[in-house]
Design a protein around this motif. Structure first.
Motif, PDB file in Angstrom:
ATOM      1  N   PRO A 175      22.347   8.175 -11.372  1.00  0.00           N
ATOM      2  CA  PRO A 175      23.195   8.068 -12.572  1.00  0.00           C
ATOM      3  C   PRO A 175      24.619   7.607 -12.281  1.00  0.00           C
ATOM      4  O   PRO A 175      25.223   6.902 -13.095  1.00  0.00           O
ATOM      5  CB  PRO A 175      23.189   9.502 -13.127  1.00  0.00           C
ATOM      6  CG  PRO A 175      21.928  10.114 -12.597  1.00  0.00           C
ATOM      7  CD  PRO A 175      21.703   9.493 -11.259  1.00  0.00           C
ATOM      8  N   ASP A 176      25.171   7.977 -11.132  1.00  0.00           N
ATOM      9  CA  ASP A 176      26.552   7.620 -10.805  1.00  0.00           C
ATOM     10  C   ASP A 176      26.660   6.289 -10.074  1.00  0.00           C
ATOM     11  O   ASP A 176      27.771   5.873  -9.693  1.00  0.00           O
ATOM     12  CB  ASP A 176      27.200   8.724  -9.960  1.00  0.00           C
ATOM     13  CG  ASP A 176      27.353  10.030 -10.729  1.00  0.00           C
ATOM     14  OD1 ASP A 176      27.450   9.965 -11.972  1.00  0.00           O
ATOM     15  OD2 ASP A 176      27.364  11.103 -10.101  1.00  0.00           O
ATOM     16  N   GLY A 177      25.549   5.607  -9.851  1.00  0.00           N
ATOM     17  CA  GLY A 177      25.587   4.297  -9.225  1.00  0.00           C
ATOM     18  C   GLY A 177      25.966   4.355  -7.749  1.00  0.00           C
ATOM     19  O   GLY A 177      25.698   5.347  -7.065  1.00  0.00           O
ATOM     20  N   LEU A 178      26.603   3.297  -7.260  1.00  0.00           N
ATOM     21  CA  LEU A 178      26.949   3.158  -5.846  1.00  0.00           C
ATOM     22  C   LEU A 178      28.385   3.596  -5.580  1.00  0.00           C
ATOM     23  O   LEU A 178      29.247   3.508  -6.460  1.00  0.00           O
ATOM     24  CB  LEU A 178      26.781   1.704  -5.402  1.00  0.00           C
ATOM     25  CG  LEU A 178      25.384   1.101  -5.500  1.00  0.00           C
ATOM     26  CD1 LEU A 178      25.417  -0.367  -5.089  1.00  0.00           C
ATOM     27  CD2 LEU A 178      24.390   1.879  -4.641  1.00  0.00           C
ATOM     28  N   ARG A 179      28.631   4.023  -4.353  1.00  0.00           N
ATOM     29  CA  ARG A 179      29.988   4.376  -3.922  1.00  0.00           C
ATOM     30  C   ARG A 179      30.764   3.147  -3.451  1.00  0.00           C
ATOM     31  O   ARG A 179      31.992   3.144  -3.489  1.00  0.00           O
ATOM     32  CB  ARG A 179      29.918   5.422  -2.813  1.00  0.00           C
ATOM     33  CG  ARG A 179      29.342   6.753  -3.289  1.00  0.00           C
ATOM     34  CD  ARG A 179      29.152   7.735  -2.156  1.00  0.00           C
ATOM     35  NE  ARG A 179      28.676   9.019  -2.656  1.00  0.00           N
ATOM     36  CZ  ARG A 179      28.331  10.038  -1.879  1.00  0.00           C
ATOM     37  NH1 ARG A 179      28.422   9.922  -0.551  1.00  0.00           N
ATOM     38  NH2 ARG A 179      27.913  11.170  -2.401  1.00  0.00           N
ATOM     39  N   PHE A 180      30.055   2.143  -2.954  1.00  0.00           N
ATOM     40  CA  PHE A 180      30.624   0.845  -2.574  1.00  0.00           C
ATOM     41  C   PHE A 180      29.664  -0.225  -3.081  1.00  0.00           C
ATOM     42  O   PHE A 180      28.449  -0.004  -3.120  1.00  0.00           O
ATOM     43  CB  PHE A 180      30.726   0.683  -1.046  1.00  0.00           C
ATOM     44  CG  PHE A 180      31.476   1.759  -0.316  1.00  0.00           C
ATOM     45  CD1 PHE A 180      32.846   1.679  -0.156  1.00  0.00           C
ATOM     46  CD2 PHE A 180      30.812   2.837   0.241  1.00  0.00           C
ATOM     47  CE1 PHE A 180      33.550   2.644   0.549  1.00  0.00           C
ATOM     48  CE2 PHE A 180      31.495   3.818   0.937  1.00  0.00           C
ATOM     49  CZ  PHE A 180      32.865   3.722   1.097  1.00  0.00           C
ATOM     50  N   ASP A 181      30.163  -1.402  -3.406  1.00  0.00           N
ATOM     51  CA  ASP A 181      29.281  -2.504  -3.783  1.00  0.00           C
ATOM     52  C   ASP A 181      28.312  -2.847  -2.660  1.00  0.00           C
ATOM     53  O   ASP A 181      27.175  -3.252  -2.908  1.00  0.00           O
ATOM     54  CB  ASP A 181      30.100  -3.751  -4.138  1.00  0.00           C
ATOM     55  CG  ASP A 181      30.841  -3.597  -5.456  1.00  0.00           C
ATOM     56  OD1 ASP A 181      30.471  -2.705  -6.245  1.00  0.00           O
ATOM     57  OD2 ASP A 181      31.799  -4.360  -5.680  1.00  0.00           O
ATOM     58  N   ASP A 182      28.771  -2.678  -1.412  1.00  0.00           N
ATOM     59  CA  ASP A 182      27.943  -2.976  -0.246  1.00  0.00           C
ATOM     60  C   ASP A 182      27.582  -1.698   0.516  1.00  0.00           C
ATOM     61  O   ASP A 182      27.590  -1.660   1.735  1.00  0.00           O
ATOM     62  CB  ASP A 182      28.659  -3.965   0.680  1.00  0.00           C
ATOM     63  CG  ASP A 182      30.062  -3.509   1.057  1.00  0.00           C
ATOM     64  OD1 ASP A 182      30.488  -2.424   0.606  1.00  0.00           O
ATOM     65  OD2 ASP A 182      30.732  -4.232   1.816  1.00  0.00           O
ATOM     66  N   ALA A 226      19.961  10.558  -1.721  1.00  0.00           N
ATOM     67  CA  ALA A 226      19.634   9.183  -1.340  1.00  0.00           C
ATOM     68  C   ALA A 226      19.866   8.262  -2.532  1.00  0.00           C
ATOM     69  O   ALA A 226      19.774   8.685  -3.688  1.00  0.00           O
ATOM     70  CB  ALA A 226      18.182   9.081  -0.881  1.00  0.00           C
ATOM     71  N   ILE A 227      20.176   7.014  -2.235  1.00  0.00           N
ATOM     72  CA  ILE A 227      20.173   5.980  -3.267  1.00  0.00           C
ATOM     73  C   ILE A 227      18.721   5.540  -3.452  1.00  0.00           C
ATOM     74  O   ILE A 227      18.044   5.185  -2.483  1.00  0.00           O
ATOM     75  CB  ILE A 227      21.007   4.764  -2.845  1.00  0.00           C
ATOM     76  CG1 ILE A 227      22.441   5.164  -2.506  1.00  0.00           C
ATOM     77  CG2 ILE A 227      21.001   3.699  -3.935  1.00  0.00           C
ATOM     78  CD1 ILE A 227      23.216   4.069  -1.795  1.00  0.00           C
ATOM     79  N   VAL A 228      18.237   5.591  -4.674  1.00  0.00           N
ATOM     80  CA  VAL A 228      16.870   5.161  -4.971  1.00  0.00           C
ATOM     81  C   VAL A 228      16.934   3.911  -5.847  1.00  0.00           C
ATOM     82  O   VAL A 228      17.649   3.879  -6.857  1.00  0.00           O
ATOM     83  CB  VAL A 228      16.056   6.274  -5.660  1.00  0.00           C
ATOM     84  CG1 VAL A 228      14.638   5.790  -5.934  1.00  0.00           C
ATOM     85  CG2 VAL A 228      16.029   7.535  -4.797  1.00  0.00           C
ATOM     86  N   ILE A 229      16.199   2.887  -5.443  1.00  0.00           N
ATOM     87  CA  ILE A 229      16.245   1.587  -6.105  1.00  0.00           C
ATOM     88  C   ILE A 229      14.862   1.264  -6.656  1.00  0.00           C
ATOM     89  O   ILE A 229      13.860   1.367  -5.932  1.00  0.00           O
ATOM     90  CB  ILE A 229      16.652   0.481  -5.107  1.00  0.00           C
ATOM     91  CG1 ILE A 229      17.901   0.890  -4.314  1.00  0.00           C
ATOM     92  CG2 ILE A 229      16.887  -0.840  -5.819  1.00  0.00           C
ATOM     93  CD1 ILE A 229      18.120   0.057  -3.083  1.00  0.00           C
ATOM     94  N   ASP A 230      14.791   0.871  -7.928  1.00  0.00           N
ATOM     95  CA  ASP A 230      13.518   0.381  -8.451  1.00  0.00           C
ATOM     96  C   ASP A 230      13.522  -1.148  -8.376  1.00  0.00           C
ATOM     97  O   ASP A 230      14.283  -1.736  -7.608  1.00  0.00           O
ATOM     98  CB  ASP A 230      13.247   0.912  -9.862  1.00  0.00           C
ATOM     99  CG  ASP A 230      14.243   0.407 -10.905  1.00  0.00           C
ATOM    100  OD1 ASP A 230      15.044  -0.507 -10.599  1.00  0.00           O
ATOM    101  OD2 ASP A 230      14.215   0.919 -12.037  1.00  0.00           O
ATOM    102  N   GLU A 231      12.721  -1.809  -9.175  1.00  0.00           N
ATOM    103  CA  GLU A 231      12.611  -3.264  -9.069  1.00  0.00           C
ATOM    104  C   GLU A 231      13.888  -4.005  -9.416  1.00  0.00           C
ATOM    105  O   GLU A 231      14.113  -5.122  -8.946  1.00  0.00           O
ATOM    106  CB  GLU A 231      11.467  -3.758  -9.965  1.00  0.00           C
ATOM    107  CG  GLU A 231      10.088  -3.306  -9.487  1.00  0.00           C
ATOM    108  CD  GLU A 231       8.983  -3.837 -10.377  1.00  0.00           C
ATOM    109  OE1 GLU A 231       9.302  -4.509 -11.378  1.00  0.00           O
ATOM    110  OE2 GLU A 231       7.806  -3.573 -10.075  1.00  0.00           O
TER     111      GLU A 231
END
Length: 303
Positions: free
Chosen positions: A225-232, A214-219
């Motif tokens: 570590p590898d960030g997002l696969r798409f900006d959106d 899962a993508i986990v987002i804090d504040e």
């Protein structure tokens, strides 16, 4: 265009996103017109059920089958999305636990699994649902629509006031006559907010979630570590979910789906509303592939 199933069975193991339970998933070929059937091999008599919109009776952060006898098949939306993306009509899904494994949080691992088994045509024509007039469900600030369109198109809007999500577009439209599910949607992962995890786990949800699935987002940022696969990636994943939720109806939809802040619950209500209005759709099949709307591609080439 003909119905499709697998050439042979294939298995994988993983963990349920919400239950945290380890599960063995086995996908098996199925006969024409048998649809998508889920089976719990861990239960006495190995009960099975064919997916249907009226069986989605738990939509807390996922689409979950709950039958009158209490049989549960949880978090089916990602694998259903993969079935839709590859045009699978008939398949048996066996599970050794009550939840589909989350894999990497997208539908891509299921795509790979299905392609490794091989996809074959069957001897009966594929059945589509063609939308004849608009059907709408509105709940406060959420709304969903199905309307006539000669193909399959989705426009979806999300609305999260968060700096990470605001970096990319929160509205995305995709017309599958012009682009590929595999390229544009299948890799988009599910996501969650760090501050919600404690609340979720207090309600026995998200017990199997981690940065690998899962993508986990804090504040202020993405923790992976590898960030997002798409900006959106966030809105693309919501489209992935919507495709899976819609495929619960059991057939590809020829039409245009539009969602504003849509989710599993309202997506399912839209399908039920559609079925309650028989004059809003029709079942159609096509003898020749050239008659099929361009949105529905030929079988993918298997390497």
């Amino acid at each position: 265009m003909l119905q499709r199933t697998l050439a042979q069975e294939v298995s994988a193991t993983g963990v349920g996103l919400h239950s945290g339970e380890r599960v063995r998933l086995t996908l098996k070929p199925a006969a024409v017109n048998s649809g998508i059937v889920f089976c719990r091999t861990d239960l006495p008599e190995q009960p099975s059920v064919r997916v249907h919109p009226n069986l989605i009776n738990d939509t807390r952060l996922s689409s979950t089958i709950v039958t009158e006898t209490g049989l549960r098949i949880a978090t089916i939306e990602h694998i259903m999305s993969a079935f839709a993306g590859l045009g699978i009509d008939n398949i048996k899904v066996e599970l050794s636990a009550p939840e589909i494994p989350i894999m990497d949080g997208s539908s891509l691992p299921f795509i790979y699994l299905l392609e490794s088994a091989g996809i074959v045509n069957q001897e009966q024509p594929k059945k589509f649902i063609r939308i004849l007039k608009e059907v709408t469900v509105v709940e406060k600030d959420k709304e969903v629509h199905l309307s006539p369109y000669d193909g399959f198109k989705i426009r979806l809007n999300i609305n999260f006031d968060h700096p990470v999500i605001n970096r990319g577009n929160q509205t995305f439209e995709i017309d599958f006559k012009n682009t590929s599910y595999l390229d544009e949607i299948a890799r988009a992962r599910t996501f969650g907010f760090m501050q919600e995890i404690e609340f979720m786990r207090s309600h026995n949800l998200g017990l199997g979630g981690n940065l690998n699935n899962a993508i986990v987002i804090d504040e202020g940022d993405v923790l992976n570590p590898d960030g997002l696969r798409f900006d959106d990636e966030f809105v693309r994943h919501k489209i992935l979910d919507a495709i899976g939720d819609l495929y619960v109806i059991g057939h590809p939809i020829i039409g245009f789906f539009e969602g504003i802040k849509s989710g599993h619950a309202i997506n399912n209500k839209l399908l039920r509303a559609l079925l309650d209005q028989p004059d809003s759709f029709e079942y159609v099949s096509f003898e020749a592939n050239e008659q099929v709307p361009n949105s529905f591609h030929e079988l993918p080439k298997i390497a």
